[in-house]
Structures are given as structure tokens and as C-alpha cells.
Enzyme design. Sequence first.
Site, PDB file in Angstrom:
ATOM      1  N   TYR A  54       4.271  -2.628   2.491  1.00  0.00           N
ATOM      2  CA  TYR A  54       3.123  -3.424   2.061  1.00  0.00           C
ATOM      3  C   TYR A  54       2.985  -3.405   0.538  1.00  0.00           C
ATOM      4  O   TYR A  54       3.026  -2.349  -0.099  1.00  0.00           O
ATOM      5  CB  TYR A  54       1.816  -2.916   2.686  1.00  0.00           C
ATOM      6  CG  TYR A  54       0.601  -3.688   2.188  1.00  0.00           C
ATOM      7  CD1 TYR A  54       0.409  -5.009   2.557  1.00  0.00           C
ATOM      8  CD2 TYR A  54      -0.306  -3.120   1.291  1.00  0.00           C
ATOM      9  CE1 TYR A  54      -0.657  -5.747   2.082  1.00  0.00           C
ATOM     10  CE2 TYR A  54      -1.378  -3.841   0.805  1.00  0.00           C
ATOM     11  CZ  TYR A  54      -1.554  -5.154   1.207  1.00  0.00           C
ATOM     12  OH  TYR A  54      -2.600  -5.879   0.721  1.00  0.00           O
ATOM     13  N   GLY A  61      -3.170  -8.928   2.308  1.00  0.00           N
ATOM     14  CA  GLY A  61      -4.350  -9.212   3.117  1.00  0.00           C
ATOM     15  C   GLY A  61      -3.960  -9.668   4.501  1.00  0.00           C
ATOM     16  O   GLY A  61      -3.139  -9.044   5.191  1.00  0.00           O
TER      17      GLY A  61
END
Length: 513
Positions: A54, A61
Site C-alpha cells: 500500500y 483510499g
Amino acid sequence: MHTVVVGTSGTTAEDVIAVARGNARVELSGEALDALARAREIVDALAAKPEPVYGVSTGFGALASRHISPELRAQLQRNIVRSHAAGMGPRVEREVVRALMFLRLKTVASGHTGVRPSVAQTMADVLNAGITPVVHEYGSLGCSGDLAPLSHCALALMGEGDAEGPDGTVRPAGELLAEAGIEPVVLREKEGLALLNGTDGMLGMLVMALADLGKLYTSADITAALTLEALLGTEKVLQPELHAIRPHPGQGASAANMAAVLKGSGLVRHYQEETAPRVQDAYSVRCAPQVAGAGRDTMAHAALVASRELAAAVDNPVVLPDGRVESNGNFHGAPVAYVLDFLAIAAADLGSIAERRTDRLLDKNRSHGLPPFLADDAGVDSGLMIAQYTQAALVSEMKRLAVPASADSIPSSAMQEDHVSMGWSAARKLRTAVDNLTRIIAIELYAATRAIELRHGLTPAPASQAAIAGARAAGVQGPGPDRFLAPDLAAAEAFVRTGGLLAAVEPVTGPLA
């Protein structure tokens, strides 16, 4: 010029103010540069792996599930900055933007973000060049940090968007960087995200509000003492043994300040009137230390929260010392948002009690012999009648500003970010509240000094005399026929805002808390 050195362990409130308001130069320590390099090696190693990580090789998001191929990652980092620079409304003050930029640099320098040393150095260079990105009032929900405000700052690092130059003129950021000899950054994996993901705007405003409120609370102790004196009240309620049996630190400090101002007064305790002996003063006078003291204790709690945040590295994901890169929720602004709202509540109550004291000075039925509205020729003159109206209007607005922003939450990012702090909004309204409180205290000062001068034949305390002399020298006029009042009130506001009241009184009292 003062220089602030940014290391890996956070910063101080004093350094934030030095950079934001004093234009102090910023340098990165060797320790910080080494930590930045080590963390970047970890990010580069993860970027080379096929597994998605990530913020390094994924979207953000609600789009975090998409794995981004290496050839698109630089574009991804540019895009997050450009798309998130979506603020609207009036420009945010220069000092707020400088505080925000410096605090983001503080987190970057911790070595937990994975940003390259060259990017951190560019951040410092932009601050030192006096280039201030244009940031707008609206755009932050206070979760995932102050996203839009920080994005406008990151955009300027890329040489895009608008910024204010050292001469105060707003121009394209690329032109300003070129004139300062600064190369725009070309963002790599994780760097765009790392520049956006922090509580830096709300924290910067908290730090500056605490500095301003510290002076205002001491100023309010002085004006409360002046009002007590003008009303021929009793200083016996300020005795330290009375406050020792209810040992709130702020209460004791405020009582001690008031007692120091009133030392040697020839006005206090002239309250035994023949027809209506006064046993005790009204709450707005008698309980001044309790109300101001509670606000002082609120500030102490807020300062503790700020100190923890100043020592923090707020990013998502973060690079840990053992080489892991982990997602987290440390960007949530709740800790800062709560104390910002708490300070607005305390400030509103301090303004409210100051206004009640002012009104008492102006009411001939409660002022113990002062002329109506402190007018020169009541009826022909209106005196300070409308000055109190202005003060009341300010208090009313402060009560509205005291409604907590942090009690609200609006889900965003397709319900991925389904609870937000609204801390930026809490900070913005607190700045307005601090400005209003300054004006409210200034009006009490204006009324109290005039009232004391109308007590002919009685000798004020030496500190009160110093306050009056300082105010008059600063352009705050004394009693007399009606005149254009706004300039007097503006002079009183400047006298309080710049610390002139404290500078006038403390040579007599000694340092006040």
C-alpha cells in the site's frame, strides 16, 4: 537569522513559531539525512518486489486494491498531488502555511516516511526562500491528515500551482522556484502520499493558538483586576489560602496574577455604602480566577497533546525500524481536534465573563457610583454604550464558534474513510475565536481604565497606573466627551494583541503567570 535544525525526534512549539512567524531558517541534521536514506532503501526494495504494498505500488483510499505497474508509479504520485489539491475558498494565512510545511518536514525527517533526502531538502529550501504555496480555507476533513492543504504545498514542490513569493506577490510556483534556484521535485514511489498524510495544519494552528491564548489569559487577569478595582471590590477573595483548598493550578495562577496587579490599591474594599453595604462582589468579579483558571488548565491539557503530536511521525503507511512498511490510522486528527474545540469553549467563556464585567462598569445601578456608561455628560454623551454592544456581538459569535467541529463526521472516499475528525475546521474557528477574545479583552481594558480614572480622589494600584499610562501612550484615550470611538478600540486591541499590556504591567508586578 535564527536557524532551526530538524532531526529525527520531532520538534518544539518554539521552533514551529520561529519558522511560521519569525521566518527562521530550516536545516536538516545529518542524523535526519541518514534516517531518510535508510528508509528510502527499504521503500526501493519493496517497490522492486512483485507483491503489492500500500502506498508504494497500489492506489489509495478506496482504490487501494489496484496494483500499479512500475512504469505508472511516478504518474500515480503526481496524480495524487494534483487531484488532492482541490481546496476552495479564501487563502489561508502565510503563518499557517509555513507551520504546516515545517511540520510536514518534521515527519518526513523522522525517517518513517520513505521520502528521499533530496525531497526533504527541497522542502527546507522552499521554506528558506520565503515561498509560500497558496492554500485554501476548505478541503480538509482532518482525517488522512489535512489532505487538500498539504496537497497544495506538495504541488508547489513539483513546480505547479500558485505560491506567494518573498515580496508578497502571488505567482506561478514554477517561476518562484526557478528564481530561487530550486529544482522542482519529481516524485517517486510513496512520496506523493507521504507529503499529504498528516495532521500538520491543525497542529500548527493549535501551537500558535496556545501561544496567543497564553498571553491573552494573562491579559484577562489584568483587566479583571482593573475592573475589580474600578468597582471598589474586595481583593480578599484572591488570598492564596482560599485557592489552596481547591488546588486547580490555573485558578491559583490567575488569582495570584490579579493579586499582584491590585497590590497597593487605594480603591479596593471601598464597598461599605451607608444605604446598601456590599458583603461580596458579583460572580463575574469574584469568580474571575475560577473561570480563567479553568481555561488555563484546559490550555495545559492542550499543550500536552500538542507536545505528543510534535514528537510524532504521522504518515500512512510508515517505515518501521525493522524494515516493515505498515498501514495504520495515526493520521486521524481526533486528539488534536478535541483540544482545539475545548480551547474554543474555554475562550468563549472567558470572553463571556469579561463582557459581564464590562456591562457592570457601565450600569449606574451596579457600578457603585460611576456615571452611566462612563459618559462625560450622560444623555448628551453615550459614553461606552455601543462599545459594549460590540463586545456583546463578539461574545455571541464566540459562543457559536464554541460548538464543537469534532462532534461531526462526514464519510468520504466511498465509505473507506467513514469517520473523520473535522480537526482543520476546529482549528480554523479557533483562530477566529482567538481574534475575537483579543477584542473583548481590549474593550474591558478600555472601560476599566476609564472607570478607574473617574474614581477621583482614590489612588489606583501602581500596576494599574502603569497599565493606564501604557494604554494612553499607545493611543487609547481616557475619559472625556463623546468622540469617534473605533480608533480608540483599535488602539486598545493592538495594545493587547502585541503584548503591550503585559509589557506595561510586569515591570511593576514582576513576571505574571
